[in-house]
Design an enzyme around this catalytic site. Structure first.
Site, PDB file in Angstrom:
ATOM      1  N   GLY A  84      13.871   5.557  -7.126  1.00 25.74           N
ATOM      2  CA  GLY A  84      14.201   6.855  -7.698  1.00 25.74           C
ATOM      3  C   GLY A  84      12.949   7.678  -7.955  1.00 25.74           C
ATOM      4  O   GLY A  84      11.825   7.218  -7.731  1.00 25.74           O
ATOM      5  N   ALA A 107       4.440   6.560 -11.415  1.00 23.15           N
ATOM      6  CA  ALA A 107       4.045   5.481 -12.325  1.00 23.15           C
ATOM      7  C   ALA A 107       3.379   6.015 -13.589  1.00 23.15           C
ATOM      8  O   ALA A 107       3.678   5.562 -14.700  1.00 23.15           O
ATOM      9  CB  ALA A 107       3.107   4.518 -11.596  1.00 23.15           C
ATOM     10  N   LYS A 117      11.456   9.029   2.595  1.00 19.78           N
ATOM     11  CA  LYS A 117      10.965  10.225   1.895  1.00 19.78           C
ATOM     12  C   LYS A 117       9.445  10.283   1.894  1.00 19.78           C
ATOM     13  O   LYS A 117       8.854  11.367   1.815  1.00 19.78           O
ATOM     14  CB  LYS A 117      11.533  10.294   0.478  1.00 19.78           C
ATOM     15  CG  LYS A 117      11.216   9.093  -0.412  1.00 19.78           C
ATOM     16  CD  LYS A 117       9.958   9.255  -1.230  1.00 19.78           C
ATOM     17  CE  LYS A 117       9.674   8.007  -2.051  1.00 19.78           C
ATOM     18  NZ  LYS A 117       8.442   8.116  -2.851  1.00 19.78           N
ATOM     19  N   THR A 122       8.473  13.581  -4.472  1.00 16.65           N
ATOM     20  CA  THR A 122       7.351  13.141  -3.647  1.00 16.65           C
ATOM     21  C   THR A 122       6.820  14.257  -2.761  1.00 16.65           C
ATOM     22  O   THR A 122       5.650  14.237  -2.370  1.00 16.65           O
ATOM     23  CB  THR A 122       7.768  11.929  -2.789  1.00 16.65           C
ATOM     24  OG1 THR A 122       8.477  10.998  -3.602  1.00 16.65           O
ATOM     25  CG2 THR A 122       6.564  11.226  -2.206  1.00 16.65           C
ATOM     26  N   SER A 125       1.792  12.608  -6.051  1.00 20.72           N
ATOM     27  CA  SER A 125       2.280  11.934  -4.846  1.00 20.72           C
ATOM     28  C   SER A 125       1.127  11.590  -3.907  1.00 20.72           C
ATOM     29  O   SER A 125       0.438  12.479  -3.398  1.00 20.72           O
ATOM     30  CB  SER A 125       3.291  12.827  -4.113  1.00 20.72           C
ATOM     31  OG  SER A 125       3.558  12.316  -2.815  1.00 20.72           O
ATOM     32  N   ARG A 126       0.921  10.300  -3.662  1.00 23.63           N
ATOM     33  CA  ARG A 126      -0.144   9.878  -2.744  1.00 23.63           C
ATOM     34  C   ARG A 126       0.156  10.323  -1.318  1.00 23.63           C
ATOM     35  O   ARG A 126      -0.747  10.707  -0.575  1.00 23.63           O
ATOM     36  CB  ARG A 126      -0.316   8.361  -2.801  1.00 23.63           C
ATOM     37  CG  ARG A 126      -0.808   7.862  -4.146  1.00 23.63           C
ATOM     38  CD  ARG A 126      -1.247   6.426  -4.077  1.00 23.63           C
ATOM     39  NE  ARG A 126      -0.136   5.505  -3.890  1.00 23.63           N
ATOM     40  CZ  ARG A 126       0.552   4.946  -4.864  1.00 23.63           C
ATOM     41  NH1 ARG A 126       0.276   5.252  -6.122  1.00 23.63           N
ATOM     42  NH2 ARG A 126       1.514   4.093  -4.614  1.00 23.63           N
ATOM     43  N   ASN A 127       1.406  10.257  -0.912  1.00 22.98           N
ATOM     44  CA  ASN A 127       1.770  10.624   0.453  1.00 22.98           C
ATOM     45  C   ASN A 127       1.603  12.124   0.687  1.00 22.98           C
ATOM     46  O   ASN A 127       1.082  12.544   1.724  1.00 22.98           O
ATOM     47  CB  ASN A 127       3.211  10.185   0.735  1.00 22.98           C
ATOM     48  CG  ASN A 127       3.345   8.683   0.747  1.00 22.98           C
ATOM     49  OD1 ASN A 127       2.956   8.012   1.689  1.00 22.98           O
ATOM     50  ND2 ASN A 127       3.860   8.117  -0.342  1.00 22.98           N
ATOM     51  N   VAL A 151      -2.327   2.896  -1.961  1.00 24.08           N
ATOM     52  CA  VAL A 151      -1.621   2.787  -0.691  1.00 24.08           C
ATOM     53  C   VAL A 151      -0.648   3.951  -0.549  1.00 24.08           C
ATOM     54  O   VAL A 151       0.184   4.186  -1.426  1.00 24.08           O
ATOM     55  CB  VAL A 151      -0.852   1.453  -0.598  1.00 24.08           C
ATOM     56  CG1 VAL A 151      -0.028   1.403   0.684  1.00 24.08           C
ATOM     57  CG2 VAL A 151      -1.828   0.282  -0.650  1.00 24.08           C
TER      58      VAL A 151
END
Length: 350
Positions: free
Chosen positions: A141, A145, A196, A253, A259-261, A284
């Site tokens: 969901g 973090a 996603k 995201t 958001s890392r991505n 990662v």
């Protein structure tokens, strides 16, 4: 099983694993937390902080970090597995000798394995094949973090084929700031959480190129259509992707600064090379590996996923983002909505 006396282990001390372990520790559970790096184990034990993956957050005294996977897995009622997707199979093999018959396995990792095209729970079920399917669950969901660790109100989905397992875990995780819904659609929840990340890389590229909000809104919407097509082809329920683990996680995201991505995509859009971006971060970005899995899997299934395919080509074939954008915008014109039975749309004739 009594929730109050539940013995819990967490395998994986990245940002998400640490945040979830801390959430449970703050509720009074004693948590054995498996940490891969010795220096992070020492940080948590002595300074009550994970300075690498969750800096600035004071961790519960109920977290007991260990470099021994056996200690986190043995004798537990619930084992939460929160490792990068490419370590899931190795971790599953590592925990297998130490699990009791009653242990519930919860995957909170998001990704699709490159070689097998299995989701994370799929890997766990394959390696731990002697365990009943009702002993597996998935947590997913819209949940950064850091915000969970700071008690920012958050809502997630807990999926299990067993209603009893789902309800037990729902009560175990729930707090006044962490609301947990349940469902039985594991594959839908996992695909929403995995794919996603690929769309988020695309959204980051759009922002890195300096394009407008119109472009990003269109990308997110059409990205959701692609996730739906793949999920339906693999047996998911359409309603799942309209929920927290689908559109909710996608929006977060694709738009959130944490958001890392999205961050990886934004740097690509600004002209940075992927190898340099990844070399400069210990975090990662799961979308990079998942892009290859989604590309291969969609080709095998004959599922149309043009945005994901262009992201793959940008990441793995050095296609320029501007060329990818042009290809997407000049595709054959079609109707917007697709047939739920076939997953296809009709082309528009001039």
């Amino acid at each position: 099983m009594d929730v109050g006396t539940c013995k819990i282990g967490v395998a994986g001390a990245g940002s998400w694993g640490t945040a979830l372990a801390n959430l449970l520790g703050n509720q009074g559970f004693k948590i054995d937390l498996w940490v891969f790096e010795k220096e992070i184990r020492d940080q948590i034990l002595v300074e009550r902080e994970n300075k690498v993956f969750l800096p600035g957050v004071r961790l519960s005294e109920n977290l007991f970090p260990t470099n021994e996977l056996r200690q986190a897995a043995a004798g537990k009622d619930v084992l939460l597995v929160v490792v990068p997707s490419h370590f899931m199979r190795e971790t599953a093999r590592g925990i297998r000798p130490h699990l009791s018959e009653k242990t519930i396995i919860v995957s909170a990792s998001k990704g699709i394995e490159n070689q097998s095209h299995l989701t994370m729970s799929g890997i766990l079920r394959e390696v731990l094949k002697e365990r009943p399917r009702g002993r597996f669950a998935v947590l997913s969901g819209p949940s950064f973090a850091r915000e969970v660790a700071l008690n920012v109100p958050t809502a997630v989905t807990l999926a299990s084929e067993s209603p009893e397992t789902a309800m037990f875990l729902q009560h175990m995780f729930a707090t006044p700031f962490f609301r947990v819904y349940t469902c039985d659609d594991i594959i839908g929840v996992e695909l929403g959480g995995a794919v996603k990340n690929v769309i988020a890389i695309a959204a980051g590229i759009v922002d890195g190129l300096g394009l407008g909000l119109n472009t990003r809104a269109a990308l997110i919407t059409r990205g959701l259509a692609e996730i739906n097509r793949l999920a339906l082809a693999l047996g998911a329920k359409p309603t799942t992707l309209a929920g927290l683990s689908g559109v909710g996680d996608l929006i977060l995201t694709c738009t959130g600064d944490l958001s890392r991505n999205h961050g990886v995509g934004k740097k690509i859009g600004q002209g940075n090379r992927l190898s340099d971006i990844l070399a400069g971060s210990k975090m990662v970005a799961e979308g990079v590996r998942t892009a290859k899995s989604v590309y291969d899997l969609s080709k095998d299934l004959g599922v149309e996923m043009p945005i994901c395919h262009e992201v793959y080509r940008i990441l793995y074939e050095d296609l320029s983002p501007t060329e990818a954008l042009y290809k997407l915008m000049t595709r054959d014109l079609k109707e917007e909505f697709y047939d739920l039975r076939t997953g296809s749309t009709k082309k528009r004739q001039p």
